[in-house]
Motif scaffolding. Structure first.
Motif, PDB file in Angstrom:
ATOM      1  N   ALA A 107     -16.969  12.960  -1.551  1.00 56.38           N
ATOM      2  CA  ALA A 107     -17.838  13.543  -0.525  1.00 56.38           C
ATOM      3  C   ALA A 107     -18.602  14.740  -1.068  1.00 56.38           C
ATOM      4  N   MET A 108     -17.938  15.570  -1.864  1.00 56.70           N
ATOM      5  CA  MET A 108     -18.573  16.783  -2.393  1.00 56.70           C
ATOM      6  C   MET A 108     -19.803  16.434  -3.230  1.00 56.70           C
ATOM      7  N   ALA A 109     -19.675  15.448  -4.109  1.00 60.53           N
ATOM      8  CA  ALA A 109     -20.789  15.081  -4.984  1.00 60.53           C
ATOM      9  C   ALA A 109     -21.968  14.567  -4.174  1.00 60.53           C
ATOM     10  N   MET A 110     -21.684  13.734  -3.180  1.00 61.66           N
ATOM     11  CA  MET A 110     -22.760  13.196  -2.348  1.00 61.66           C
ATOM     12  C   MET A 110     -23.457  14.312  -1.579  1.00 61.66           C
ATOM     13  N   LEU A 111     -22.695  15.236  -1.019  1.00 63.15           N
ATOM     14  CA  LEU A 111     -23.294  16.331  -0.259  1.00 63.15           C
ATOM     15  C   LEU A 111     -24.110  17.260  -1.147  1.00 63.15           C
ATOM     16  N   ALA A 112     -23.727  17.360  -2.420  1.00 66.04           N
ATOM     17  CA  ALA A 112     -24.467  18.200  -3.370  1.00 66.04           C
ATOM     18  C   ALA A 112     -25.728  17.518  -3.888  1.00 66.04           C
ATOM     19  N   GLY A 113     -25.938  16.252  -3.511  1.00 66.46           N
ATOM     20  CA  GLY A 113     -27.124  15.534  -3.934  1.00 66.46           C
ATOM     21  C   GLY A 113     -26.904  14.580  -5.086  1.00 66.46           C
ATOM     22  N   GLY A 114     -25.637  14.351  -5.434  1.00 64.00           N
ATOM     23  CA  GLY A 114     -25.345  13.557  -6.615  1.00 64.00           C
ATOM     24  C   GLY A 114     -24.684  12.232  -6.326  1.00 64.00           C
ATOM     25  N   ASN A 115     -24.211  11.622  -7.403  1.00 63.59           N
ATOM     26  CA  ASN A 115     -23.502  10.352  -7.367  1.00 63.59           C
ATOM     27  C   ASN A 115     -22.028  10.591  -7.683  1.00 63.59           C
ATOM     28  N   VAL A 116     -21.246   9.538  -7.736  1.00 61.67           N
ATOM     29  CA  VAL A 116     -19.789   9.644  -7.655  1.00 61.67           C
ATOM     30  C   VAL A 116     -19.128   9.026  -8.879  1.00 61.67           C
ATOM     31  N   ARG A 117     -18.043   9.657  -9.340  1.00 65.58           N
ATOM     32  CA  ARG A 117     -17.197   9.061 -10.369  1.00 65.58           C
ATOM     33  C   ARG A 117     -15.742   9.163  -9.942  1.00 65.58           C
ATOM     34  N   VAL A 118     -15.037   8.050 -10.036  1.00 67.36           N
ATOM     35  CA  VAL A 118     -13.587   8.014  -9.853  1.00 67.36           C
ATOM     36  C   VAL A 118     -13.002   7.187 -10.995  1.00 67.36           C
ATOM     37  N   GLY A 119     -11.679   7.119 -11.085  1.00 69.97           N
ATOM     38  CA  GLY A 119     -11.045   6.291 -12.098  1.00 69.97           C
ATOM     39  C   GLY A 119      -9.854   6.953 -12.747  1.00 69.97           C
ATOM     40  N   LEU A 120      -9.078   6.139 -13.444  1.00 70.48           N
ATOM     41  CA  LEU A 120      -7.811   6.585 -14.011  1.00 70.48           C
ATOM     42  C   LEU A 120      -7.983   7.519 -15.201  1.00 70.48           C
ATOM     43  N   GLU A 121      -9.172   7.647 -15.742  1.00 69.50           N
ATOM     44  CA  GLU A 121      -9.379   8.655 -16.783  1.00 69.50           C
ATOM     45  C   GLU A 121      -9.116  10.052 -16.252  1.00 69.50           C
ATOM     46  N   ARG A 163     -28.336  10.087  -0.001  1.00 67.56           N
ATOM     47  CA  ARG A 163     -28.035   8.987   0.910  1.00 67.56           C
ATOM     48  C   ARG A 163     -27.959   7.633   0.207  1.00 67.56           C
ATOM     49  N   GLU A 164     -28.287   7.589  -1.076  1.00 64.90           N
ATOM     50  CA  GLU A 164     -28.190   6.351  -1.850  1.00 64.90           C
ATOM     51  C   GLU A 164     -27.410   6.656  -3.121  1.00 64.90           C
ATOM     52  N   VAL A 165     -26.170   6.235  -3.167  1.00 63.31           N
ATOM     53  CA  VAL A 165     -25.202   6.700  -4.169  1.00 63.31           C
ATOM     54  C   VAL A 165     -24.696   5.526  -5.002  1.00 63.31           C
ATOM     55  N   PHE A 166     -24.536   5.755  -6.303  1.00 65.91           N
ATOM     56  CA  PHE A 166     -23.820   4.782  -7.123  1.00 65.91           C
ATOM     57  C   PHE A 166     -22.481   5.356  -7.554  1.00 65.91           C
ATOM     58  N   ILE A 167     -21.539   4.462  -7.757  1.00 67.03           N
ATOM     59  CA  ILE A 167     -20.182   4.827  -8.165  1.00 67.03           C
ATOM     60  C   ILE A 167     -19.968   4.416  -9.615  1.00 67.03           C
ATOM     61  N   GLY A 184     -18.043   5.839   5.451  1.00 63.39           N
ATOM     62  CA  GLY A 184     -17.832   6.692   6.612  1.00 63.39           C
ATOM     63  C   GLY A 184     -18.864   7.788   6.749  1.00 63.39           C
ATOM     64  N   MET A 185     -19.596   8.068   5.671  1.00 59.71           N
ATOM     65  CA  MET A 185     -20.653   9.086   5.690  1.00 59.71           C
ATOM     66  C   MET A 185     -22.041   8.447   5.794  1.00 59.71           C
ATOM     67  N   ASN A 186     -22.057   7.132   6.122  1.00 61.22           N
ATOM     68  CA  ASN A 186     -23.316   6.400   6.305  1.00 61.22           C
ATOM     69  C   ASN A 186     -24.207   6.440   5.062  1.00 61.22           C
ATOM     70  N   VAL A 187     -23.566   6.254   3.924  1.00 63.83           N
ATOM     71  CA  VAL A 187     -24.273   6.267   2.642  1.00 63.83           C
ATOM     72  C   VAL A 187     -24.510   4.839   2.176  1.00 63.83           C
ATOM     73  N   LYS A 188     -25.699   4.581   1.631  1.00 65.90           N
ATOM     74  CA  LYS A 188     -25.994   3.292   1.026  1.00 65.90           C
ATOM     75  C   LYS A 188     -25.471   3.276  -0.407  1.00 65.90           C
ATOM     76  N   LEU A 189     -24.689   2.255  -0.739  1.00 67.80           N
ATOM     77  CA  LEU A 189     -24.161   2.129  -2.097  1.00 67.80           C
ATOM     78  C   LEU A 189     -25.111   1.295  -2.951  1.00 67.80           C
ATOM     79  N   LEU A 190     -25.435   1.800  -4.129  1.00 67.83           N
ATOM     80  CA  LEU A 190     -26.323   1.113  -5.045  1.00 67.83           C
ATOM     81  C   LEU A 190     -25.531   0.188  -5.967  1.00 67.83           C
ATOM     82  N   GLY A 191     -26.036  -1.027  -6.133  1.00 63.08           N
ATOM     83  CA  GLY A 191     -25.443  -1.967  -7.067  1.00 63.08           C
ATOM     84  C   GLY A 191     -26.025  -1.822  -8.455  1.00 63.08           C
ATOM     85  N   PRO A 192     -25.563  -2.656  -9.389  1.00 64.47           N
ATOM     86  CA  PRO A 192     -26.000  -2.526 -10.794  1.00 64.47           C
ATOM     87  C   PRO A 192     -27.508  -2.634 -10.982  1.00 64.47           C
ATOM     88  N   ASP A 193     -28.150  -3.581 -10.322  1.00 62.24           N
ATOM     89  CA  ASP A 193     -29.590  -3.740 -10.533  1.00 62.24           C
ATOM     90  C   ASP A 193     -30.370  -2.541 -10.005  1.00 62.24           C
TER      91      ASP A 193
END
Length: 298
Positions: A237-251, A3-7, A277-286
């Motif tokens: 969504a898959m990563a969050m549901l599995a208990g993890g955090n998220v990576r996206v990007g042009l790589e 429920r607390e995810v960083f990108i 939309g999944m009511n997840v809190k996004l974590l910032g850098p700090d």
């Protein structure tokens, strides 16, 4: 479920994407600008490769890394820096019945400490360690080469530098290497793992395989998961549901929608929208620094 995810935004990579999209950043200025835009869009971490400005091909030139890092650190945007240490492990055999000599146009093999030259110089908060060797590109003769002894040497040096290694896991055997490095005492808590799914000859990106990998992670590991290509955004969504955090990007993916080329900021914005939309809190850098016990630099 997390429920607390960083990108993390993987900004450019080293793959042959420059000819496929004019939105893939190449020069240090372009890479830094794209990283800053991704951070403004909601990425807490930016994962940085550099490219030769003349050819667009991946590079491990410390001067290019320095320019990118200096530009990001001198901006008014706070973001956690994650530099690749994957370059220098590229092995390409010759064709057919003549595997030797190696194909010099694609082979780039460096010693473990040479692969960390830019990390030692710039001291990012995070750097990546690819935790095994594997056939990588579909067809062809390319092998991603990371012998156990070299990985141990890299992990030990990163530990001495106070940089958090992000352990890149492409298949089940790579997790065996992670557990061995923990036993060898070259990794400090918290263990940070990136599950890299859908790469040819690595772990497929179906939910069953993902959860099998998750179930073999070290206890209390902080992990992210991503897939390449068309499944990158579903994996938010898959990563969050599995208990993890998220990576996206042009790589890993150059499209926002079918036939619509993306920027890094747009991919991060789409990830933020999915997670909101999944009511997840996004974590910032700090918050990420606190979670991963990172040493803020610059």
């Amino acid at each position: 479920m997390n429920r607390e995810v960083f990108i993390t935004c993987a900004v450019t990579g080293a793959g042959d994407t420059v000819g496929k999209s004019d939105k893939v950043p190449v020069t240090p200025k372009e890479i830094a600008d794209s990283a800053i835009e991704a951070a403004k869009a909601g990425a807490a971490i930016v994962h940085i490769h550099v490219r030769d400005p003349e050819t667009g091909r991946g590079s491990r030139d410390p001067k290019l890394f320095k320019e990118v890092v200096d530009r990001i650190r001198s901006s008014d945007v706070d973001v956690v820096l994650n530099l690749t240490a994957g370059m220098g492990g590229d092995l390409v055999f010759g064709e057919g019945e003549q595997p030797l000599p190696l194909d010099e146009s694609g082979t780039d093999i460096a010693g473990p400490l040479e692969r960390l030259a830019h990390v030692e110089q710039l001291l990012p908060e995070i750097c990546t360690l690819d935790c095994g060797s594997m056939n990588f590109a579909a067809g062809g003769n390319y092998i991603m080469c990371n012998p156990p002894a070299a990985l141990n040497a890299m992990a030990r040096r990163v530990q001495e530098l106070g940089v958090r290694p992000e352990l890149e896991v492409f298949d089940f055997g790579h997790l065996v290497m992670v557990h061995d490095m923990i036993k060898d005492g070259v990794l400090d808590d918290p263990i940070m793992v990136q599950l890299c799914m859908g790469i040819p000859y690595g772990a497929p990106d179906d939910p069953g395989t993902l959860m099998a990998l998750v179930n073999r992670l070290p206890r209390d590991a902080v992990f992210s998961a991503f897939s390449i290509g068309r499944n990158q955004l579903p994996y938010v969504a898959m990563a969050m549901l599995a208990g993890g955090n998220v990576r996206v990007g042009l790589e890993d993916n150059i499209y926002l929608d079918r036939g619509v080329l993306a920027t890094n900021a747009q991919l991060v914005e789409r990830a933020v929208h999915i997670l909101d939309g999944m009511n997840v809190k996004l974590l910032g850098p700090d918050a990420v620094r606190e979670k991963l016990k990172l040493k803020k630099r610059g």
